[in-house]
Scaffold this motif. Structure first.
Motif, PDB file in Angstrom:
ATOM      1  N   ARG A 278       0.831  -1.215   0.000  1.00 17.49           N
ATOM      2  CA  ARG A 278       0.000   0.000   0.000  1.00 17.49           C
ATOM      3  C   ARG A 278       0.862   1.260   0.000  1.00 17.49           C
ATOM      4  O   ARG A 278       0.601   2.214  -0.738  1.00 17.49           O
ATOM      5  N   VAL A 279       1.901   1.263   0.849  1.00 21.15           N
ATOM      6  CA  VAL A 279       2.779   2.437   0.908  1.00 21.15           C
ATOM      7  C   VAL A 279       3.581   2.566  -0.373  1.00 21.15           C
ATOM      8  O   VAL A 279       3.739   3.669  -0.929  1.00 21.15           O
ATOM      9  N   SER A 280       4.083   1.461  -0.889  1.00 19.57           N
ATOM     10  CA  SER A 280       4.864   1.475  -2.129  1.00 19.57           C
ATOM     11  C   SER A 280       4.036   2.012  -3.289  1.00 19.57           C
ATOM     12  O   SER A 280       4.511   2.830  -4.098  1.00 19.57           O
ATOM     13  N   ASN A 281       2.792   1.581  -3.385  1.00 14.91           N
ATOM     14  CA  ASN A 281       1.912   2.050  -4.460  1.00 14.91           C
ATOM     15  C   ASN A 281       1.675   3.552  -4.368  1.00 14.91           C
ATOM     16  O   ASN A 281       1.670   4.263  -5.376  1.00 14.91           O
ATOM     17  N   GLN A 282       1.478   4.048  -3.136  1.00 15.88           N
ATOM     18  CA  GLN A 282       1.240   5.472  -2.957  1.00 15.88           C
ATOM     19  C   GLN A 282       2.470   6.288  -3.350  1.00 15.88           C
ATOM     20  O   GLN A 282       2.363   7.329  -3.998  1.00 15.88           O
ATOM     21  N   LEU A 283       3.654   5.798  -2.968  1.00 14.56           N
ATOM     22  CA  LEU A 283       4.887   6.513  -3.287  1.00 14.56           C
ATOM     23  C   LEU A 283       5.128   6.539  -4.794  1.00 14.56           C
ATOM     24  O   LEU A 283       5.501   7.576  -5.365  1.00 14.56           O
ATOM     25  N   GLN A 284       4.888   5.422  -5.459  1.00 20.59           N
ATOM     26  CA  GLN A 284       5.092   5.376  -6.917  1.00 20.59           C
ATOM     27  C   GLN A 284       4.055   6.227  -7.649  1.00 20.59           C
ATOM     28  O   GLN A 284       4.362   6.848  -8.675  1.00 20.59           O
ATOM     29  N   THR A 285       2.841   6.270  -7.120  1.00 23.40           N
ATOM     30  CA  THR A 285       1.812   7.145  -7.682  1.00 23.40           C
ATOM     31  C   THR A 285       2.242   8.598  -7.588  1.00 23.40           C
ATOM     32  O   THR A 285       2.073   9.393  -8.528  1.00 23.40           O
ATOM     33  N   LEU A 286       2.828   8.957  -6.470  1.00 22.14           N
ATOM     34  CA  LEU A 286       3.326  10.315  -6.264  1.00 22.14           C
ATOM     35  C   LEU A 286       4.428  10.644  -7.265  1.00 22.14           C
ATOM     36  O   LEU A 286       4.435  11.721  -7.876  1.00 22.14           O
ATOM     37  N   ILE A 287       5.351   9.721  -7.451  1.00 22.21           N
ATOM     38  CA  ILE A 287       6.474   9.942  -8.373  1.00 22.21           C
ATOM     39  C   ILE A 287       5.978  10.119  -9.808  1.00 22.21           C
ATOM     40  O   ILE A 287       6.444  10.987 -10.553  1.00 22.21           O
ATOM     41  N   ARG A 288       4.991   9.311 -10.197  1.00 21.05           N
ATOM     42  CA  ARG A 288       4.460   9.382 -11.572  1.00 21.05           C
ATOM     43  C   ARG A 288       3.593  10.626 -11.779  1.00 21.05           C
ATOM     44  O   ARG A 288       3.347  11.042 -12.911  1.00 21.05           O
ATOM     45  N   GLY A 289       3.098  11.203 -10.689  1.00 27.54           N
ATOM     46  CA  GLY A 289       2.226  12.360 -10.804  1.00 27.54           C
ATOM     47  C   GLY A 289       0.789  12.006 -11.088  1.00 27.54           C
ATOM     48  O   GLY A 289      -0.007  12.853 -11.508  1.00 27.54           O
ATOM     49  N   ASP A 290       0.413  10.727 -10.851  1.00 33.83           N
ATOM     50  CA  ASP A 290      -0.967  10.298 -11.057  1.00 33.83           C
ATOM     51  C   ASP A 290      -1.850  10.817  -9.925  1.00 33.83           C
ATOM     52  O   ASP A 290      -1.376  11.379  -8.934  1.00 33.83           O
ATOM     53  N   ASP A 291      -3.159  10.579 -10.073  1.00 29.77           N
ATOM     54  CA  ASP A 291      -4.062  10.896  -8.968  1.00 29.77           C
ATOM     55  C   ASP A 291      -3.661  10.082  -7.750  1.00 29.77           C
ATOM     56  O   ASP A 291      -3.297   8.901  -7.852  1.00 29.77           O
ATOM     57  N   LYS A 292      -3.767  10.710  -6.595  1.00 30.18           N
ATOM     58  CA  LYS A 292      -3.312  10.030  -5.380  1.00 30.18           C
ATOM     59  C   LYS A 292      -4.239   8.871  -5.017  1.00 30.18           C
ATOM     60  O   LYS A 292      -5.436   8.890  -5.286  1.00 30.18           O
ATOM     61  N   VAL A 293      -3.648   7.853  -4.409  1.00 30.02           N
ATOM     62  CA  VAL A 293      -4.418   6.729  -3.893  1.00 30.02           C
ATOM     63  C   VAL A 293      -5.179   7.205  -2.662  1.00 30.02           C
ATOM     64  O   VAL A 293      -4.629   7.903  -1.817  1.00 30.02           O
ATOM     65  N   VAL A 294      -6.453   6.838  -2.567  1.00 33.56           N
ATOM     66  CA  VAL A 294      -7.240   7.233  -1.394  1.00 33.56           C
ATOM     67  C   VAL A 294      -6.782   6.416  -0.197  1.00 33.56           C
ATOM     68  O   VAL A 294      -6.828   5.180  -0.232  1.00 33.56           O
ATOM     69  N   PRO A 295      -6.309   7.064   0.868  1.00 32.67           N
ATOM     70  CA  PRO A 295      -5.826   6.325   2.039  1.00 32.67           C
ATOM     71  C   PRO A 295      -6.926   5.463   2.651  1.00 32.67           C
ATOM     72  O   PRO A 295      -8.099   5.845   2.681  1.00 32.67           O
ATOM     73  N   MET A 296      -6.537   4.290   3.131  1.00 32.25           N
ATOM     74  CA  MET A 296      -7.469   3.398   3.814  1.00 32.25           C
ATOM     75  C   MET A 296      -7.551   3.790   5.271  1.00 32.25           C
ATOM     76  O   MET A 296      -6.532   3.977   5.925  1.00 32.25           O
ATOM     77  N   GLN A 297      -8.748   3.893   5.793  1.00 26.86           N
ATOM     78  CA  GLN A 297      -8.926   4.195   7.211  1.00 26.86           C
ATOM     79  C   GLN A 297      -9.575   2.997   7.884  1.00 26.86           C
ATOM     80  O   GLN A 297     -10.554   2.445   7.379  1.00 26.86           O
ATOM     81  N   HIS A 298      -9.010   2.600   9.022  1.00 28.76           N
ATOM     82  CA  HIS A 298      -9.625   1.498   9.753  1.00 28.76           C
ATOM     83  C   HIS A 298     -10.935   1.955  10.377  1.00 28.76           C
ATOM     84  O   HIS A 298     -11.020   3.032  10.960  1.00 28.76           O
TER      85      HIS A 298
END
Length: 532
Positions: free
Chosen positions: A336-356
């Motif tokens: 989950r963290v890796s996907n968010q970081l790579q999304t940030l690097i690519r400049g894509d729309d951000k991943v919606v954080p999961m909340q417990h």
């Protein structure tokens, strides 16, 4: 290129380093990985894949002075490197001061790890996997820049990958893992090791893994003292999954490895040895973890050794607690963290954080019809609430033992006592505990018991209802058995209440002798003796 700024030491341990390596491993196929550390000796080389570049920030015995100074050193070190896609920082020394300088001069893509909840950050992504109950999603309100993506809560904990042919939830491994994390004085575990090896036979206890981290002390001393082949010292293991899947019980500090052990189904007995390891027990309970000692430094270490033995012998009973955990730790936190970081690097729309989604604990009881109160038999989920109530001043003042009961002493008693205990609840919240048990004195069977409050909101009518419930229960279970009781001379309300339900003050020598044997620390000048 992705740069990781991390460090490890005897005081901070190696959890930050291990977390960074897990994330770096998920990124290494797409990005060059560089680790910036204070000094090479602070990063065990075999922990790190050979493809990762390691650079010292403070070579030749120079030392860290300030956030600004460290940030500028990192910038100078990296100025000749190719394009930096992101910086990941996992180090308690750094906050928004360091982060602002890095984002301005190296890359705006900065991912910060923290678990304290009280430090301000200026970053693109903030990761804090600590579970804080209802407050998990709001831990950093007002403490970050507006555009920061906050990945908060146990969905972002880096649990180990489960290997199905090794991890079997139903198999009792009859082994223990003991750890203080990456550092610490292992000699404090010597009483525990001796107790387990001396009191539990080889068939019941097959192995003890003692983890020697890069900054651990006195491992060699333990080797010289303990000759039992069941003790196996594991030195500088970069990943403990292999050993955690081979044990039934985890005994150790409440750092990263505790939560790895919980995710793999170990029965866990933990303690805090650093400020960042202090935990709200209610939050640990949501994870299915009920046996934790916050005040480990001041606890009696021989009592703790006894607790480790009792805990191990009750491991299957304790394991049941995890099956009803409100919060589950899965193995996808790194992804989950890796996907968010790579999304940030690519400049894509951000991943919606999961909340417990926090949910209330489900506790069912048999409801009485009067006063809308309920009674139920206590279970292991009540272990900490029971101690909290027992240590309330209003209760301890009326006990034969007035001092506060320490956590270790309570846990030992809890795992070995023979009481029948019940809790009276109102809207699912405990308001009073009642208990009783039997004992044979001079060939005669007696009942004795007591009660204590768990809430300031309790009324005299509630106490009457609880005593009536208890007496009806014991009349059915133990007909014709004599009740014995002691009541503080100054406690007029309880005296009148017990007399209302048939208790009488006794001068019978036989009863007095029995009471003194049952309540072995009773002061006749402070307490009156009753029977029923």
């Amino acid at each position: 290129m992705i740069v990781f700024r991390v460090n490890g030491s005897n005081s901070s341990g190696i959890g930050h380093i291990k977390r960074a390596i897990k994330l770096a491993n998920s990124l290494k196929k797409k990005y060059k990985i560089v680790f910036l550390v204070d000094a090479i000796q602070n990063l065990p080389r075999h922990f790190v894949p050979s493809s990762f570049k390691i650079v010292e920030v403070y070579p030749q015995k120079s030392q860290y002075i300030s956030e600004e100074g460290d940030a500028n050193l990192c910038i100078n070190i990296l100025e000749s490197e190719s394009k930096i896609s992101a910086v990941v920082v996992d180090d308690y020394r750094f906050s928004k001061v360091w982060e602002k300088i890095i984002r301005k001069n190296l890359t705006p893509n900065l991912c910060a790890f923290d678990d304290r909840g009280d430090v301000e950050h200026c970053c693109s992504v903030l990761v804090d996997s600590k579970y804080d109950g209802r407050g998990s999603s709001t831990r950093y309100e007002g403490k970050t820049n507006p555009e920061c993506i906050k990945l908060l809560g146990p969905n972002y904990f880096f649990s180990p990958q489960r290997v199905k042919d090794e991890y079997d939830d139903n198999r009792d491994k009859r082994s223990v893992l003991i750890t203080l994390g990456g550092g610490g004085n292992l000699e404090i575990m010597l009483p525990v090791i001796n107790k387990l090896l001396d009191d539990i036979d080889r068939e019941e206890l097959k192995k003890i893994y003692l983890i020697e981290g890069p900054f651990s002390e006195n491992a060699e001393k333990i080797k010289r003292i303990i000759k039992d082949s069941r003790l196996i010292i594991i030195k500088n293991a970069p990943d403990l999954t292999e050993y955690l899947t081979d044990v039934s019980v985890y005994i150790g500090s409440s750092g990263t490895t505790l939560f790895e052990a919980l995710s793999l189904g170990c029965s866990c007995l933990s303690f805090s040895i650093a400020q960042n390891q202090l935990n709200d027990k209610k939050n640990l309970e949501d994870l299915g973890h009920y046996f934790h000692i916050n005040n480990f430094e001041n606890c009696n270490k021989n009592d703790f050794a006894l607790l480790c033995k009792n805990f191990y012998l009750k491991r299957e009973r304790i394991k049941e607690l995890q099956k009803s955990a409100n919060v589950k730790l899965d193995e996808f936190g790194v992804e989950r963290v890796s996907n968010q970081l790579q999304t940030l690097i690519r400049g894509d729309d951000k991943v919606v954080p999961m909340q417990h989604k926090y949910k209330e604990k489900d506790k069912k009881g048999a409801f009485s019809k009067k006063n809308d109160k309920s009674f139920r038999k206590i279970n292991d989920k009540d272990v900490n609430a029971y101690l909290y109530a027992r240590n309330l001043k209003k209760n301890s003042d009326n006990m034969t033992i007035n001092s506060l009961i320490p956590e270790v002493e309570h846990y030992n008693w809890w795992l070995t006592n023979e009481r029948e205990s019940y809790v009276m609840e109102h809207n699912g919240k405990p308001i009073l505990y009642i208990w009783h048990q039997t004992k044979i004195v001079d060939s005669e069977l007696y009942l004795f018991g007591g009660w204590f409050i768990a809430s300031e909101k309790i009324s005299p009518l509630d106490v009457m209802l609880a005593l009536k419930y208890q007496l009806n229960l014991t009349n059915k279970t133990y007909p014709n058995v004599t009740w014995l009781a002691i009541i503080k001379k100054t406690n007029k309300f309880v005296k009148k209440l017990n007399e209302k339900y048939g208790f009488k003050m006794t001068s019978n020598e036989k009863f007095e002798i029995a009471i003194e044997k049952i309540f072995n620390k009773v002061d006749k000048n402070s307490f009156d003796f009753y029977y029923k």
